[in-house]
Design an enzyme around this catalytic site. Structure first.
Site, PDB file in Angstrom:
ATOM      1  N   GLY A  14      80.783  -0.726 -85.483  1.00  0.00           N
ATOM      2  CA  GLY A  14      82.156  -1.192 -85.731  1.00  0.00           C
ATOM      3  C   GLY A  14      83.204  -0.102 -85.793  1.00  0.00           C
ATOM      4  O   GLY A  14      84.241  -0.275 -86.434  1.00  0.00           O
ATOM      5  N   MET A  92      77.435  -7.803 -78.450  1.00  0.00           N
ATOM      6  CA  MET A  92      76.373  -7.687 -77.452  1.00  0.00           C
ATOM      7  C   MET A  92      75.816  -9.035 -76.976  1.00  0.00           C
ATOM      8  O   MET A  92      74.704  -9.102 -76.471  1.00  0.00           O
ATOM      9  CB  MET A  92      75.242  -6.805 -77.999  1.00  0.00           C
ATOM     10  CG  MET A  92      75.691  -5.402 -78.351  1.00  0.00           C
ATOM     11  SD  MET A  92      76.503  -4.528 -76.975  1.00  0.00           S
ATOM     12  CE  MET A  92      76.888  -2.965 -77.754  1.00  0.00           C
ATOM     13  N   LYS A  93      76.585 -10.095 -77.135  1.00  0.00           N
ATOM     14  CA  LYS A  93      76.154 -11.412 -76.634  1.00  0.00           C
ATOM     15  C   LYS A  93      77.059 -11.821 -75.479  1.00  0.00           C
ATOM     16  O   LYS A  93      78.251 -11.504 -75.481  1.00  0.00           O
ATOM     17  CB  LYS A  93      76.284 -12.465 -77.747  1.00  0.00           C
ATOM     18  CG  LYS A  93      75.274 -12.295 -78.829  1.00  0.00           C
ATOM     19  CD  LYS A  93      74.018 -13.090 -78.511  1.00  0.00           C
ATOM     20  CE  LYS A  93      72.842 -12.542 -79.270  1.00  0.00           C
ATOM     21  NZ  LYS A  93      71.616 -12.437 -78.505  1.00  0.00           N
ATOM     22  N   LEU A  95      79.112 -14.591 -73.570  1.00  0.00           N
ATOM     23  CA  LEU A  95      79.763 -15.855 -73.933  1.00  0.00           C
ATOM     24  C   LEU A  95      79.709 -16.830 -72.761  1.00  0.00           C
ATOM     25  O   LEU A  95      79.814 -16.422 -71.591  1.00  0.00           O
ATOM     26  CB  LEU A  95      81.207 -15.582 -74.346  1.00  0.00           C
ATOM     27  CG  LEU A  95      81.339 -14.720 -75.619  1.00  0.00           C
ATOM     28  CD1 LEU A  95      82.752 -14.178 -75.761  1.00  0.00           C
ATOM     29  CD2 LEU A  95      80.914 -15.496 -76.854  1.00  0.00           C
ATOM     30  N   ASN A 109      87.693  -7.316 -73.927  1.00  0.00           N
ATOM     31  CA  ASN A 109      86.437  -6.619 -74.218  1.00  0.00           C
ATOM     32  C   ASN A 109      86.623  -5.131 -73.955  1.00  0.00           C
ATOM     33  O   ASN A 109      87.364  -4.743 -73.053  1.00  0.00           O
ATOM     34  CB  ASN A 109      85.344  -7.167 -73.280  1.00  0.00           C
ATOM     35  CG  ASN A 109      84.006  -6.464 -73.464  1.00  0.00           C
ATOM     36  OD1 ASN A 109      83.520  -6.296 -74.583  1.00  0.00           O
ATOM     37  ND2 ASN A 109      83.399  -6.029 -72.362  1.00  0.00           N
ATOM     38  N   HIS A 111      84.488  -1.860 -72.792  1.00  0.00           N
ATOM     39  CA  HIS A 111      83.219  -1.486 -72.175  1.00  0.00           C
ATOM     40  C   HIS A 111      83.173   0.040 -72.019  1.00  0.00           C
ATOM     41  O   HIS A 111      84.159   0.645 -71.578  1.00  0.00           O
ATOM     42  CB  HIS A 111      83.062  -2.167 -70.808  1.00  0.00           C
ATOM     43  CG  HIS A 111      81.738  -1.863 -70.191  1.00  0.00           C
ATOM     44  ND1 HIS A 111      80.570  -2.473 -70.602  1.00  0.00           N
ATOM     45  CD2 HIS A 111      81.389  -0.956 -69.238  1.00  0.00           C
ATOM     46  CE1 HIS A 111      79.555  -1.966 -69.915  1.00  0.00           C
ATOM     47  NE2 HIS A 111      80.025  -1.046 -69.085  1.00  0.00           N
TER      48      HIS A 111
HETATM   49  C1  GAR Z   1      81.245   0.681 -77.782  1.00  0.00           C
HETATM   50  O1  GAR Z   1      81.001   1.884 -77.088  1.00  0.00           O
HETATM   51  C2  GAR Z   1      81.536  -0.447 -76.822  1.00  0.00           C
HETATM   52  O2  GAR Z   1      82.231  -0.029 -75.674  1.00  0.00           O
HETATM   53  C3  GAR Z   1      80.145  -0.907 -76.452  1.00  0.00           C
HETATM   54  O3  GAR Z   1      79.433  -0.849 -77.658  1.00  0.00           O
HETATM   55  C4  GAR Z   1      79.959   0.203 -78.462  1.00  0.00           C
HETATM   56  C5  GAR Z   1      80.224  -0.342 -79.855  1.00  0.00           C
HETATM   57  O4  GAR Z   1      80.614   0.673 -80.735  1.00  0.00           O
HETATM   58  N1  GAR Z   1      80.173  -2.217 -75.880  1.00  0.00           N
HETATM   59  C6  GAR Z   1      79.350  -2.609 -74.919  1.00  0.00           C
HETATM   60  O5  GAR Z   1      78.492  -1.915 -74.438  1.00  0.00           O
HETATM   61  C7  GAR Z   1      79.563  -4.049 -74.435  1.00  0.00           C
HETATM   62  N2  GAR Z   1      79.026  -4.215 -73.140  1.00  0.00           N
HETATM   63  P1  GAR Z   1      81.239   0.342 -82.156  1.00  0.00           P
HETATM   64  O6  GAR Z   1      80.343  -0.723 -82.787  1.00  0.00           O
HETATM   65  O7  GAR Z   1      81.181   1.623 -82.907  1.00  0.00           O
HETATM   66  O8  GAR Z   1      82.633  -0.158 -81.941  1.00  0.00           O
END
Ligand code: GAR
Length: 208
Positions: A14, A92-93, A95, A109, A111
């Site tokens: 987060g 990570m789900k 939708l 989102n 990425h």
């Molecule tokens: C982030 O790097 C985000 O871009 C990635 O998960 C991490 C979460 O970090 N998201 C994905 O890979 C979605 N496909 P955080 O929990 O510290 O914000």
């Protein structure tokens, strides 16, 4: 200016949620996180929400008979809190089209790569950064995009690059990418809140 109400969906640490909360609290973005939803009680993001007195819910797919009812629960919460924008911040789900249609052009989102590189179903979290190192690219980065029915495929709002240096590892790349995520995600929220994003086909035009 009216304050945009944000619903943030999370699955992990987060840090992106934290960046949004911090910028909102100092008035840098005209938006406020009104609710956080996690698909797991293990997400550290839930503690971050609690520390800032933000209502936080755990909605787990396995507590529901099917995906429709799982998502319906999230829809109800998001509607109860009257959110104007849903932010997937390390969620990570995947939708369903029904969920996406319910909030058409109101879901963004983050990425951790320069889409369309290293994106899609198999690429998420640290997997992206490992693939970046394995492939040997010299540039990677982060992308904020609107969410459509396909994975990581919606119109792109903002992107920023970082260099991959010889001594980088997946872990150091992840740190660099997180730093820029914490800039471009709040920035995209600000632009949305200010009504400055216009979707034209696949392009998102930013009104100056
Ligand atoms: C982030 O790097 C985000 O871009 C990635 O998960 C991490 C979460 O970090 N998201 C994905 O890979 C979605 N496909 P955080 O929990 O510290 O914000």
């Amino acid at each position: 200016m009216k304050i945009l109400k944000l619903g943030v969906l999370v699955s992990g640490n987060g840090t992106n949620l934290q960046a949004i909360i911090d910028k909102s609290e100092i008035g840098e973005i005209p938006a406020k996180v009104v609710v956080v939803i996690s698909n797991t009680e293990e997400a550290y993001a839930l503690h971050r929400a609690k520390r800032h007195a933000i209502p936080a819910f755990v909605v787990k797919p396995k507590d529901f008979p099917d995906k429709r009812s799982y998502e319906q629960k999230m829809i109800e919460i998001l509607e109860d809190y009257d959110v104007g924008l849903i932010v997937l911040a390390g969620f990570m789900k995947i939708l369903s089209p029904h969920f996406i249609e319910t909030f058409r052009n109101k879901i963004i989102n983050i990425h951790p790569s320069l889409i369309p590189a290293f994106c899609g179903k198999e690429f998420y979290g640290m997997k992206v950064h490992r693939a970046v190192i394995d492939y040997g690219v010299k540039l990677t980065g982060a992308t904020v995009h609107f969410v459509d029915e396909n994975v990581d495929s919606g119109p792109i709002i903002l992107q920023k690059a970082v260099e991959v240096e010889d001594d980088d590892t997946a872990e150091t790349v992840a740190l660099k990418v997180h730093q820029i995520e914490h800039q471009i995600l709040p920035e995209a929220i600000r632009l949305f809140a200010e009504g400055r994003l216009r979707i034209v086909g696949r392009r998102v035009l930013i009104e100056r």
